[in-house]
Design a protein around this motif. Structure first.
Motif, PDB file in Angstrom:
ATOM      1  N   ILE A 150       0.843  -1.177  -0.147  1.00  0.00           N
ATOM      2  CA  ILE A 150      -0.038  -0.046   0.054  1.00  0.00           C
ATOM      3  C   ILE A 150       0.857   1.308  -0.027  1.00  0.00           C
ATOM      4  O   ILE A 150       0.589   2.146  -0.662  1.00  0.00           O
ATOM      5  N   ASP A 151       1.890   1.440   0.767  1.00  0.00           N
ATOM      6  CA  ASP A 151       2.924   2.302   0.854  1.00  0.00           C
ATOM      7  C   ASP A 151       3.559   2.752  -0.324  1.00  0.00           C
ATOM      8  O   ASP A 151       3.642   3.781  -1.232  1.00  0.00           O
ATOM      9  N   TYR A 152       3.917   1.770  -1.050  1.00  0.00           N
ATOM     10  CA  TYR A 152       4.456   1.682  -2.498  1.00  0.00           C
ATOM     11  C   TYR A 152       3.477   2.268  -3.523  1.00  0.00           C
ATOM     12  O   TYR A 152       3.821   3.378  -4.100  1.00  0.00           O
ATOM     13  N   PHE A 153       2.179   2.115  -3.355  1.00  0.00           N
ATOM     14  CA  PHE A 153       1.404   2.575  -4.382  1.00  0.00           C
ATOM     15  C   PHE A 153       0.809   3.964  -3.931  1.00  0.00           C
ATOM     16  O   PHE A 153       0.613   4.969  -4.757  1.00  0.00           O
ATOM     17  N   ALA A 154       0.867   4.252  -2.640  1.00  0.00           N
ATOM     18  CA  ALA A 154       0.504   5.385  -2.072  1.00  0.00           C
ATOM     19  C   ALA A 154       1.392   6.832  -2.591  1.00  0.00           C
ATOM     20  O   ALA A 154       1.106   7.730  -2.494  1.00  0.00           O
ATOM     21  N   LYS A 155       2.610   6.243  -2.618  1.00  0.00           N
ATOM     22  CA  LYS A 155       3.540   7.405  -3.268  1.00  0.00           C
ATOM     23  C   LYS A 155       3.658   7.534  -4.729  1.00  0.00           C
ATOM     24  O   LYS A 155       4.376   8.640  -4.961  1.00  0.00           O
ATOM     25  N   GLN A 156       2.679   7.068  -5.401  1.00  0.00           N
ATOM     26  CA  GLN A 156       2.409   7.313  -6.617  1.00  0.00           C
ATOM     27  C   GLN A 156       1.059   8.015  -6.772  1.00  0.00           C
ATOM     28  O   GLN A 156      -0.055   7.575  -6.466  1.00  0.00           O
ATOM     29  N   ASN A 157       0.959   9.474  -7.505  1.00  0.00           N
ATOM     30  CA  ASN A 157       0.028  10.165  -7.500  1.00  0.00           C
ATOM     31  C   ASN A 157      -1.450   9.570  -7.937  1.00  0.00           C
ATOM     32  O   ASN A 157      -2.425   9.462  -7.434  1.00  0.00           O
TER      33      ASN A 157
END
Length: 183
Positions: free
Chosen positions: A148-155
């Motif tokens: 989730i953190d990985y994806f949350a860093k991408q707009n």
């Protein structure tokens, strides 16, 4: 020497051959193709990945040779789907299904990691990630939080995560856990 090592009775020896070498030329192809028929799923998974990476023109041959293998935690099947979905996106649906609550935590983790490597996120993935994050099994919740953190860093993906979050009503204890993960 390598031909002896790849047929050694000890799977750790065979795995070392596959992990520490690359099929970058025809001399190694036979060794890695033989490894696709190994009794160790970890060896098969590693050989499949390296063969398809180094010989993409032959990936259909390697995928055909391993299409019916599952592996522990569906590891071989998930690697197969990850590789196949690059050219055939219809395989993403099955890969996404393995992130769901109906599968045990190793399968879910393997599929979440594959989804991350593919940088693929849709509403189903997001909801399955939230389900895993909320699990009482920390061995599942921790990896889900990292994905989730990985994806949350991408707009774009952060917007997808937020949209999936808003698509469902969450229990009072669940909402803050998910909000913290996506913000």
């Amino acid at each position: 020497m390598v031909s002896q090592a790849i047929t050694d009775k000890d799977a750790k020896v065979r795995l070392a051959v596959v992990q520490n070498n690359n099929p970058i030329n025809a001399a190694w192809d036979n060794v890695f193709e033989q490894a696709l028929r190994d009794s160790s799923y970890e060896i098969v998974e590693n050989a499949l990945e390296k063969l398809c990476l180094n010989h993409p023109e032959k990936d259909s041959v390697y995928l055909a040779a391993t299409k019916d293998l599952k592996g522990m935690g569906m590891s071989v099947r998930i690697k197969w789907l990850e590789i196949a979905s690059v050219r055939h996106p219809e395989h993403l649906k099955e890969l996404v299904s393995y992130t769901g609550h109906q599968f045990e935590f190793r399968t879910r983790i393997n599929s979440m990691n594959a989804i991350q490597r593919l940088n693929y996120l849709n509403n189903d993935v997001a909801l399955n990630l939230y389900s895993a994050l909320l699990s009482s099994n920390s061995r599942l919740a921790g990896p889900a939080g990292k994905v989730i953190d990985y994806f949350a860093k991408q707009n774009n993906n952060k917007l997808q995560l937020q949209q999936a979050y808003r698509s469902k009503k969450w229990a009072a204890w669940q909402a803050p856990v998910i909000e913290k993960a996506i913000n």
